[in-house]
Design an enzyme around this catalytic site. Structure first.
Site: not given
Ligand code: PBG
Length: 325
Positions: A123, A125, A133, A198, A208, A219, A235, A250, A276, A315
């Site tokens: 990507c 970004c 992006c 996404k 971010r 976005r 998609e 996601k 996140s 994570y």
């Protein structure tokens, strides 16, 4: 379906003690199911803790080899690398340079732990000065110009040693453009893990900050409307037709319905990303004493698998590797 009623049927019979519950457990999570996202920053000496993601730090590029060895020794099987660039420009050109951050971090990680599966997020970004992006054109991010750069970046990542490329920019036709770009260079064995569905989600807030992305605006012109379920399936199926080797939904927990619906429609391995903001919700709730972190983490990972995910980006992967299930 024949179903005897109470008192013949007593579902509690199968719940009496743990060994019995274990026999009838339908879903299990193993380390092979988990992928750990990592943030790698260039030109810094010490790890930078991310305040909105307690327990997560940006790893200095110069310490990546050591960190990767430790992560692999803990039992993590796969990582997804995100670069935190100090060389941003309008196009994100550092990301496709053979001596750029993306290339260097992939090489370092793969050299440090050859058996660890290294996935490169593809990507712009993290590499653009505007934080979008892709390339900015008249009407926002220019889809087709960005496709050319995505193919370049993917070739760069695979040449550096990436085992999988994972395009996350939500440009139309990105999987096709990347597949063509890789194949033209003879990189036909490199799989594409498409961030195929996404959403333009508010759950990416902490990322971010973590990735040093100074985005102004949003976005919504390329990521999906969180209210759309049918479009979410479309998609992902478009990415499958373009040649994706994995599909992804996601974020994770707010979109289990999409994951479950997609599971019914594809035979490809399916990935979900516990993002996140999901991480932060669990961490801060646990810090406040409201939730038992370890148990909640295992419950959420199990829920992703139950809903149809084969793989989970989380994570928490290293914690789970250390503590067991
Ligand atoms: C960049 C990207 C984002 C995430 C992964 N890749 C952020 C975004 O789209 O704004 C989010 C991951 C997370 O929140 O954990 N395209």
């Amino acid at each position: 379906m024949p179903l005897a009623s109470f008192p013949v049927s007593r579902p509690r019979r199968l719940r009496v003690f743990e060994e019995m519950r274990g026999l009838v457990r339908e879903t299990r999570v193993t380390m092979e199911d988990l992928i750990l996202p990592l943030f790698v920053e260039e030109e810094i000496d010490a790890a930078q803790p991310i305040s909105s993601m307690p327990g997560v730090s940006r790893i200095p590029e110069k310490k990546l080899a050591k960190e990767i060895k430790a992560i692999a020794a803990d039992g993590v099987k796969a990582v997804m690398l995100f670069g935190v660039s100090h060389h941003k420009d309008a196009d994100g050109s550092d990301s496709w340079k053979p001596d750029g951050l993306l290339s260097r971090m992939v090489k370092r990680a793969k050299d440090a732990a050859p058996d660890l599966v290294v996935i490169a997020d593809v990507c712009f970004c993290e590499y653009t000065d505007h934080g979008h992006c892709g390339v900015i054109g008249k009407g926002g991010v220019d889809n087709d110009k960005t496709l050319v750069n995505l193919a370049r970046q993917s070739v760069c990542a695979v040449r550096a040693g990436a085992d999988i490329v994972a395009p996350s920019s939500m440009m139309d036709g990105q999987v096709k453009a990347i597949r063509q770009g890789l194949d033209e260079e003879g990189l036909t064995d490199a799989p594409i893990m498409a961030y195929s569905t996404k959403f333009a989600s508010s759950f990416y807030g902490p990322f971010r900050a973590a990735a040093g992305c100074g985005l102004k605006g949003d976005r919504k012109a390329y990521q999906m409307d969180p209210m759309n379920g049918r479009e979410a399936i479309r998609e992902s199926l478009l990415d499958e037709f373009e040649g994706a080797d994995f599909l992804m939904v996601k974020p994770g927990l707010p979109y289990l319905d999409v994951l479950a619906r997609l599971r019914e429609r594809t035979l490809l391995p399916l990935v979900t990303y516990q993002v996140s903001g999901e991480y932060a919700m669990i961490k801060f709730a646990a810090e406040a004493g409201a939730l038992d972190e370890k148990r909640v983490v295992r419950e959420t990972l199990g829920a992703f698998k139950r809903a149809g995910a084969d793989l989970i980006l989380t994570y928490f992967a290293r914690d789970v590797a250390r503590e067991g299930f």
